[in-house]
Design an enzyme around this catalytic site. Structure first.
Site, PDB file in Angstrom:
ATOM      1  CE  LYS A  75      -7.247  -8.050  -0.758  1.00 39.82           C
ATOM      2  NZ  LYS A  75      -7.035  -6.592  -0.754  1.00 39.82           N
ATOM      3  N   GLY A  89       3.644  -3.177  12.361  1.00 36.57           N
ATOM      4  CA  GLY A  89       3.879  -3.464  10.955  1.00 36.57           C
ATOM      5  C   GLY A  89       4.495  -2.284  10.243  1.00 36.57           C
ATOM      6  CB  VAL A  90       7.611  -0.791   9.979  1.00 36.04           C
ATOM      7  CG1 VAL A  90       7.102  -0.171  11.258  1.00 36.04           C
ATOM      8  CG2 VAL A  90       8.624  -1.899  10.285  1.00 36.04           C
ATOM      9  N   GLY A  91       5.989  -2.401   7.018  1.00 38.04           N
ATOM     10  CA  GLY A  91       6.235  -2.691   5.616  1.00 38.04           C
ATOM     11  C   GLY A  91       5.917  -1.479   4.760  1.00 38.04           C
ATOM     12  CB  VAL A 123       0.769   0.448   4.506  1.00 36.41           C
ATOM     13  CG1 VAL A 123      -0.183   1.415   5.197  1.00 36.41           C
ATOM     14  CG2 VAL A 123       0.243   0.085   3.122  1.00 36.41           C
TER      15      VAL A 123
END
Length: 349
Positions: free
Chosen positions: A81, A183-185, A187
């Protein structure tokens, strides 16, 4: 686990590399957990951290998760990462910093393969690719593996949520099932749209409240404040933002039967897996359910298949979850511990 370096999340990583580039202002970490199965694959995120130790810890946790994710997904790749540190919240990464990060990746000689993560895009990968060939998630022709991993991650999480709802709730479909999405980015937003088509009842939250409201208006969903979403009464809670959000306090506040979402490293520590089990909550281990993106960009980098192959492999995510849940039921061990054990066996660690 080796902790002699002062980082509890150091798990006999093969390498932890720190990079600076004064001319561009780049400060970056690349953690390589394992290359036993192949090159260490995992995206790079651009994020502001309170201090550098937290950035290193994030890279350590995420790279280990990528080793486990790639092993469970059947990819001949290890885990790594990258983290690029933003100087201030809300900063945008510059082309010069992307180029410097590309040179850092190249210096590792193919041991690490990068791709998109938080704060990065296909355009970012194109810039990085001017400095190294060890990059994936690049724009590709229709029908090919690769490109933005977000939609593939969303699809895998969607299939996993449906499998979890069936396992934990006995739901034959998602119509009327209440899913709280944190979280609604890329993904979480993709997940919400897929669930809305199935008639699920949705409650959305995001640190960007305007984004959550706009998506809620589009889908006929409800919204709550970002700091309230984990505590609302819902059939499924789906974390799709940043990690370490399942803590003793947040688990105690959960009013759900299932936790299944695409965020990486959802558990603050390994102990939280047992805490979820003790509460009677079915947990979908994050690196199993969210493997769609790495399947997409991994096959792109390896040249092992087209879009149809990507979709076929993503469709097997529920099978892997069921394998974990079945072993958890047989042994009494938390699903998170079972997934770790299976992954370590596959890696040979």
């Amino acid at each position: 686990m080796t902790t002699g370096w002062g980082f509890a999340d150091f798990d006999d990583h093969e390498g932890v590399h720190l990079f600076t580039d004064p001319s561009s202002g780049l400060r970056a970490v690349i953690a390589i957990h394992s290359t036993k199965l192949g090159p260490a694959a995992g995206g790079v995120r651009f994020w502001h951290y309170a201090d550098s130790d937290r950035a290193i810890t994030d890279a350590l946790r995420l790279s280990r998760g990528m080793s486990f994710k790639n092993a469970m997904a059947g990819l001949p790749m290890g885990g790594g990462k990258g983290v690029v540190l933003a100087a201030n919240p809300g900063d945008a990464i510059t082309p010069a910093q992307l180029e410097a990060f590309g040179r850092a990746v190249e210096s590792l000689g193919g041991r690490y393969v990068t791709a998109e993560d938080v704060g990065m895009s296909e355009a970012s990968m194109k810039t990085i690719a001017t400095m190294t060939k060890h990059v994936s998630g690049l724009p590709v022709a229709a029908g090919s593996a690769g490109g933005d991993p977000g939609p593939s991650t969303s699809m895998g999480v969607y299939l996993g949520v449906k499998a979890a709802a069936q396992r934990g709730l006995g739901a034959s479909d998602m119509k009327g099932v209440h899913v709280a999405i944190q979280g609604v980015g890329s993904v979480g937003g993709g997940l919400a749209r897929l669930l809305a088509k199935d008639g699920a009842r949705l409650t959305l939250a995001d640190v960007n409240a305007d984004r959550a409201r706009a998506l809620a208006d589009e889908l006929g969903a409800e919204t709550v404040a970002a700091d309230a979403i984990l505590g609302i009464a819902a059939d499924v809670v789906s974390p799709n933002a940043l990690g370490a959000i399942l803590t003793p306090d947040s688990i105690a506040a959960l009013r759900t039967t299932v936790v299944a979402g695409g965020a990486n490293n959802q558990l603050e520590t390994t102990a939280e897996g047992a805490a979820l089990q003790a509460c009677g909550i079915l947990y979908a281990p994050d690196y199993v359910i969210n493997a769609g993106g790495i399947i997409n960009v991994g096959l792109e980098y390896l040249g092992l298949g087209d879009r149809a192959e990507v979709e076929a492999r993503i469709a097997r995510i529920p099978e892997r979850l069921i394998e974990v849940w079945d072993e958890s039921d047989r042994t009494g061990a938390p699903a998170s511990d079972v997934a770790d054990s299976i992954a370590r066996r596959l890696i040979g660690r």
